[in-house]
Write a protein that holds these residues in place. Structure first.
Motif, PDB file in Angstrom:
ATOM      1  N   ALA A   6      -8.624   1.823  -5.219  1.00  0.00           N
ATOM      2  CA  ALA A   6      -8.269   1.873  -3.799  1.00  0.00           C
ATOM      3  C   ALA A   6      -9.254   2.700  -2.978  1.00  0.00           C
ATOM      4  CB  ALA A   6      -6.856   2.452  -3.638  1.00  0.00           C
ATOM      5  N   TRP A  24     -10.655   1.746   0.704  1.00  0.00           N
ATOM      6  CA  TRP A  24      -9.924   1.800   1.973  1.00  0.00           C
ATOM      7  C   TRP A  24      -9.283   3.161   2.237  1.00  0.00           C
ATOM      8  CZ3 TRP A  24      -4.832   2.844   1.011  1.00  0.00           C
ATOM      9  CH2 TRP A  24      -4.307   2.437  -0.219  1.00  0.00           C
ATOM     10  N   ALA A  36       0.294   2.746  -3.411  1.00  0.00           N
ATOM     11  CA  ALA A  36      -0.335   1.442  -3.621  1.00  0.00           C
ATOM     12  C   ALA A  36      -0.562   1.190  -5.109  1.00  0.00           C
ATOM     13  CB  ALA A  36      -1.657   1.366  -2.867  1.00  0.00           C
ATOM     14  N   TRP A  70       0.956  -2.008  -7.293  1.00  0.00           N
ATOM     15  CA  TRP A  70       0.204  -3.025  -8.031  1.00  0.00           C
ATOM     16  C   TRP A  70       0.525  -2.993  -9.518  1.00  0.00           C
ATOM     17  CZ3 TRP A  70      -0.939  -6.817  -5.311  1.00  0.00           C
ATOM     18  CH2 TRP A  70      -1.397  -6.676  -4.002  1.00  0.00           C
ATOM     19  N   ARG A 121      -7.633  -4.729  -2.475  1.00  0.00           N
ATOM     20  CA  ARG A 121      -7.203  -5.651  -1.408  1.00  0.00           C
ATOM     21  C   ARG A 121      -8.211  -6.781  -1.216  1.00  0.00           C
ATOM     22  NH1 ARG A 121      -5.435  -1.199   3.230  1.00  0.00           N
ATOM     23  NH2 ARG A 121      -3.748  -0.201   2.037  1.00  0.00           N
ATOM     24  N   ASP A 164      -9.999 -10.598  -1.011  1.00  0.00           N
ATOM     25  CA  ASP A 164      -9.733 -11.981  -0.616  1.00  0.00           C
ATOM     26  C   ASP A 164     -10.106 -12.940  -1.738  1.00  0.00           C
ATOM     27  OD1 ASP A 164      -8.929 -11.357   2.074  1.00  0.00           O
ATOM     28  OD2 ASP A 164     -11.051 -10.966   2.502  1.00  0.00           O
TER      29      ASP A 164
END
Length: 255
Positions: A103, A106, A131, A135, A169, A171
Motif C-alpha cells: 500500500a 498511496w 486496507a 485484502w 489498488r 487496474d
C-alpha cells in the motif's frame, strides 16, 4: 475499452530472441491467459510490461500512455501490479506487514510526518493497516497474519502475495502461475478468487500451465511459442487450434 496494448514487442538476450513481434491487448476488467511451452517468453513479456526488462523494440501502452523507459515504480503507480512465479514475500516480516508494504504507493505521509509521528502519519498508518486486513480477508487467508510470512503454508503464501498486489489498488493485475503447487481444492478456490477480483473491475493477465483453470476462467487466450504469438482467441477455439496442438504436443514427423 483497451487498457493494455502490446505491439510488435521484441526482446533479446545476447543475440537470442526471447520475444519476437508479440502483439495483443487487454480490455477493461477482462481476463486474458497467456500460455505456451516452457521458454516461450511468457514471463519475459510480464517483465517488459512491468519495466524489469527493457525491450529491444515495439510499444507497450496503458490507456494509450507509453510505458517505454519508465521505472518499475512509476509503472506500478500507473495501476499495474503483479505476482511472481517464485514467491517474493518478505519472509521475516509479518504477513500483515507484507500486505501493508503493497500500500506504500498511496500512503499520504511525508518523511517529516514519519519522523515526527504527526496526526497525518497516524491516520495514514491506520488506513494502511485497515486496507491490509481488508485484502487478507478478501483473498480468504486463514493463517496467522501477525506471524512471519515464511511460516505460512505454500498455498497461503500465494494468497498473501495476491493480497499485497491488490493493496496497490491496480487496474491491471498480472498473475504468474498462481495455481502452481496448489492442490485440487486450492485450485478451485483460486479460480473463484480470480473471478472475484475481476468483479472489482480489475483486468487480469494470467500465465498458467493448468489448462483446466485457463479454459474455465479465461475470456481470451494468447498462445506463445518461441517468443511468437501463434494464436489469440476464445478458449473453445484455442483448444482446437492445430498450431496450438502442435506447439504443446509436437508434430508427427513420421506422418
Amino acid at each position: 475499452m483497451t487498457l493494455l496494448r502490446i505491439e510488435d514487442l521484441r526482446l533479446s538476450f545476447g543475440g537470442l530472441l526471447a520475444i519476437d513481434g508479440l502483439c495483443f491487448s487487454v480490455g477493461q476488467a477482462e481476463i486474458v491467459s497467456v500460455i505456451g511451452p516452457n521458454g516461450a517468453g511468457k514471463t519475459s513479456a510480464f517483465n517488459c510490461v512491468t519495466g524489469f526488462y527493457r525491450p529491444a523494440g515495439g510499444q507497450i501502452t496503458l490507456r494509450g500512455k507509453s510505458l517505454s523507459g519508465l521505472r518499475p515504480s512509476a509503472i506500478a503507480g500507473l495501476g499495474i501490479a503483479r505476482t511472481f512465479q517464485n514467491l517474493r514475500l518478505f519472509g521475516e516480516l509479518s504477513v500483515l506487514d507484507n500486505v501493508r508494504a503493497g500500500a506504500h504507493l498511496w500512503l499520504r505521509q511525508s518523511i517529516f510526518d514519519a519522523l515526527l509521528h504527526t496526526p497525518r502519519y497516524g491516520r495514514s498508518e491506520r488506513e494502511c493497516t485497515q486496507a491490509a486486513h481488508h485484502w487478507l480477508d478478501f483473498v480468504g487467508l486463514r493463517g496467522d497474519r501477525y506471524g512471519a510470512a515464511r511460516n505460512l503454508p505454500y498455498g497461503e503464501q500465494r494468497r498473501a502475495e495476491i493480497a499485497r498486489a491488490l493493496a496497490r489498488r491496480p487496474d491491471l493485475l498480472l498473475l504468474d502461475e498462481p495455481a502452481a503447487g496448489l492442490n485440487h481444492g486450492e485450485k478451485a478456490e483460486m479460480l473463484d478468487l480470480i473471478r472475484r477480483i475481476q468483479a472489482l473491475g480489475i483486468a487480469i493477465v494470467l500465465i498458467e500451465h493448468d489448462m483446466g483453470l485457463v479454459m474455465e476462467v479465461s475470456e481470451r487466450v494468447v498462445v506463445l511459442n518461441f517468443g511468437r504469438e501463434i494464436a489469440d482467441g476464445r478458449p473453445e477455439d484455442i483448444r482446437r487450434d492445430p498450431a496450438v496442438i502442435e506447439a504443446y504436443l509436437g508434430s508427427d514427423t513420421h506422418a
